[in-house]
Design a protein around this motif. Structure first.
Motif, PDB file in Angstrom:
ATOM      1  N   UNK A   5       0.853  -1.182   0.000  1.00 31.19           N
ATOM      2  CA  UNK A   5       0.000   0.000   0.000  1.00 31.19           C
ATOM      3  C   UNK A   5       0.889   1.232   0.000  1.00 31.19           C
ATOM      4  N   UNK A   6       0.368   2.283  -0.583  1.00 29.05           N
ATOM      5  CA  UNK A   6       1.053   3.564  -0.580  1.00 29.05           C
ATOM      6  C   UNK A   6       0.107   4.617  -0.042  1.00 29.05           C
ATOM      7  N   UNK A   7       0.647   5.533   0.755  1.00 29.20           N
ATOM      8  CA  UNK A   7      -0.181   6.547   1.398  1.00 29.20           C
ATOM      9  C   UNK A   7       0.456   7.914   1.212  1.00 29.20           C
ATOM     10  N   UNK A   8      -0.385   8.880   0.946  1.00 32.49           N
ATOM     11  CA  UNK A   8       0.047  10.276   0.930  1.00 32.49           C
ATOM     12  C   UNK A   8      -1.004  11.080   1.683  1.00 32.49           C
ATOM     13  N   UNK A   9      -0.529  11.956   2.544  1.00 36.12           N
ATOM     14  CA  UNK A   9      -1.393  12.877   3.286  1.00 36.12           C
ATOM     15  C   UNK A   9      -0.989  14.287   2.879  1.00 36.12           C
ATOM     16  N   UNK A  10      -1.963  15.066   2.402  1.00 37.42           N
ATOM     17  CA  UNK A  10      -1.673  16.425   1.940  1.00 37.42           C
ATOM     18  C   UNK A  10      -2.228  17.454   2.917  1.00 37.42           C
ATOM     19  N   UNK A  11      -1.724  18.673   2.801  1.00 38.91           N
ATOM     20  CA  UNK A  11      -2.133  19.757   3.693  1.00 38.91           C
ATOM     21  C   UNK A  11      -3.491  20.343   3.348  1.00 38.91           C
ATOM     22  N   UNK A  12      -3.983  20.082   2.127  1.00 38.60           N
ATOM     23  CA  UNK A  12      -5.294  20.621   1.759  1.00 38.60           C
ATOM     24  C   UNK A  12      -6.033  19.658   0.847  1.00 38.60           C
ATOM     25  N   UNK A  13      -7.324  19.834   0.772  1.00 40.41           N
ATOM     26  CA  UNK A  13      -8.201  18.908   0.067  1.00 40.41           C
ATOM     27  C   UNK A  13      -8.029  18.999  -1.448  1.00 40.41           C
ATOM     28  N   UNK A  14      -7.966  20.203  -1.983  1.00 43.32           N
ATOM     29  CA  UNK A  14      -7.842  20.359  -3.433  1.00 43.32           C
ATOM     30  C   UNK A  14      -6.564  19.697  -3.933  1.00 43.32           C
ATOM     31  N   UNK A  15      -5.461  19.939  -3.255  1.00 40.88           N
ATOM     32  CA  UNK A  15      -4.197  19.317  -3.663  1.00 40.88           C
ATOM     33  C   UNK A  15      -4.292  17.804  -3.495  1.00 40.88           C
ATOM     34  N   UNK A  16      -4.974  17.343  -2.460  1.00 44.34           N
ATOM     35  CA  UNK A  16      -5.132  15.907  -2.240  1.00 44.34           C
ATOM     36  C   UNK A  16      -5.882  15.217  -3.358  1.00 44.34           C
ATOM     37  N   UNK A  17      -6.918  15.843  -3.850  1.00 41.99           N
ATOM     38  CA  UNK A  17      -7.680  15.255  -4.960  1.00 41.99           C
ATOM     39  C   UNK A  17      -6.811  15.188  -6.205  1.00 41.99           C
ATOM     40  N   UNK A  45      -4.894   6.403  -0.068  1.00 43.92           N
ATOM     41  CA  UNK A  45      -4.241   5.099   0.071  1.00 43.92           C
ATOM     42  C   UNK A  45      -4.510   4.285  -1.181  1.00 43.92           C
ATOM     43  N   UNK A  46      -3.441   3.795  -1.812  1.00 35.54           N
ATOM     44  CA  UNK A  46      -3.558   2.933  -2.978  1.00 35.54           C
ATOM     45  C   UNK A  46      -2.897   1.602  -2.670  1.00 35.54           C
ATOM     46  N   UNK A  47      -3.280   0.570  -3.429  1.00 33.01           N
ATOM     47  CA  UNK A  47      -2.693  -0.744  -3.243  1.00 33.01           C
ATOM     48  C   UNK A  47      -2.364  -1.386  -4.561  1.00 33.01           C
ATOM     49  N   UNK A  48      -1.424  -2.316  -4.530  1.00 30.28           N
ATOM     50  CA  UNK A  48      -1.025  -3.035  -5.733  1.00 30.28           C
ATOM     51  C   UNK A  48       0.325  -3.679  -5.542  1.00 30.28           C
ATOM     52  N   UNK A  49       0.961  -4.011  -6.654  1.00 29.05           N
ATOM     53  CA  UNK A  49       2.309  -4.550  -6.589  1.00 29.05           C
ATOM     54  C   UNK A  49       3.268  -3.468  -6.098  1.00 29.05           C
ATOM     55  N   UNK A  50       4.331  -3.893  -5.461  1.00 28.99           N
ATOM     56  CA  UNK A  50       5.253  -2.958  -4.814  1.00 28.99           C
ATOM     57  C   UNK A  50       5.755  -1.889  -5.782  1.00 28.99           C
ATOM     58  N   UNK A  51       6.226  -2.292  -6.953  1.00 28.38           N
ATOM     59  CA  UNK A  51       6.764  -1.330  -7.913  1.00 28.38           C
ATOM     60  C   UNK A  51       5.726  -0.317  -8.370  1.00 28.38           C
ATOM     61  N   UNK A  73       4.198   7.238   2.665  1.00 28.62           N
ATOM     62  CA  UNK A  73       4.861   5.976   2.990  1.00 28.62           C
ATOM     63  C   UNK A  73       4.437   4.916   1.990  1.00 28.62           C
ATOM     64  N   UNK A  74       5.319   3.954   1.771  1.00 26.70           N
ATOM     65  CA  UNK A  74       5.000   2.734   1.032  1.00 26.70           C
ATOM     66  C   UNK A  74       5.280   1.578   1.982  1.00 26.70           C
ATOM     67  N   UNK A  75       4.291   0.718   2.167  1.00 23.03           N
ATOM     68  CA  UNK A  75       4.436  -0.456   3.031  1.00 23.03           C
ATOM     69  C   UNK A  75       4.172  -1.709   2.213  1.00 23.03           C
ATOM     70  N   UNK A  76       5.155  -2.594   2.160  1.00 24.01           N
ATOM     71  CA  UNK A  76       4.919  -3.868   1.488  1.00 24.01           C
ATOM     72  C   UNK A  76       4.548  -4.906   2.545  1.00 24.01           C
ATOM     73  N   UNK A  77       3.769  -5.873   2.126  1.00 23.12           N
ATOM     74  CA  UNK A  77       3.345  -6.963   3.019  1.00 23.12           C
ATOM     75  C   UNK A  77       2.704  -6.463   4.306  1.00 23.12           C
ATOM     76  N   UNK A  78       1.784  -5.546   4.194  1.00 18.97           N
ATOM     77  CA  UNK A  78       1.093  -5.009   5.371  1.00 18.97           C
ATOM     78  C   UNK A  78       0.288  -6.127   6.043  1.00 18.97           C
ATOM     79  N   UNK A  79       0.270  -6.109   7.357  1.00 15.16           N
ATOM     80  CA  UNK A  79      -0.451  -7.132   8.115  1.00 15.16           C
ATOM     81  C   UNK A  79      -1.951  -6.987   7.848  1.00 15.16           C
TER      82      UNK A  79
END
Length: 183
Positions: A5-17, A45-51, A73-79
């Motif tokens: 999974x990959x996660x990004x948290x942004x400071x504002x909603x418009x930029x996040x979209x 949060x997105x998911x898929x193959x690590x690359x 963050x990118x987390x591989x093999x998340x519990x």
């Protein structure tokens, strides 16, 4: 189940979209969740193959710009228990000991939860993501006191250097009434 999974948290909603759109267009990933979090931030949060997930996070960060990214963050093999805790679907019948980790970012809370549950035999209760909490996130878990202590220590250590750790707590034998107050 996704491998990463990959996660990004942004400071504002418009930029996040905009970041979410760039992440989805850049790689073969699935959108797991995207929504606003307090105080006016946005979480993807997105998911898929690590690359593919790594590529999506790189693209999202480039679109967002360093000045707009709170954490990523990118987390591989998340519990797998992390997903149950994120959705509030963990069934807790008894709290033997209670562990809590509090952080300033969504991504750091998920990293702390994943690290904690992989480090000791504990049950994740919930990973609460910055909604109605002034931008803070919370990880709660239960188990035997030794395991909870080890898990909280491991989860806190995983995010200590990021500057996002607010604090942690272990209560060896919480009062029965606390269970109702927490859940």
């Amino acid at each position: 189940m996704k491998r990463a999974i990959g996660l990004i948290e942004t400071k504002n909603i418009i930029k996040g979209i905009s970041v979410a759109d760039a992440m989805l267009k850049s790689a073969n990933v699935d959108l797991i969740m995207a929504h606003s979090v307090c105080p006016g931030k946005y979480f993807i949060m997105v998911g898929g193959d690590v690359g593919a997930v790594q590529n999506a996070v790189r693209s999202g960060k480039a679109t967002g710009g360093n000045e707009n990214i709170v954490d990523d963050i990118v987390l591989s093999n998340i519990h797998p228990d992390v997903f149950h805790a994120l959705s509030g679907c963990s069934e807790v019948k008894e709290i033997k000991s209670l562990g809590v980790i509090e952080s300033y970012s969504v991504a750091s809370a998920i990293l702390a939860a994943d690290t904690a549950v992989k480090s000791a035999t504990v049950q994740l209760i919930e990973v609460r993501l910055a909604r109605g909490m002034g931008g803070k996130s919370l990880v709660t878990l239960s188990g035997e006191v030794g395991a909870v202590t080890a898990a909280v220590r491991a989860g806190s250590n995983a995010i200590q250097d990021s500057g996002f750790l607010i604090g942690d707590l272990v209560i060896a034998a919480p009062h029965q009434g606390l269970h109702k107050a927490l859940f």
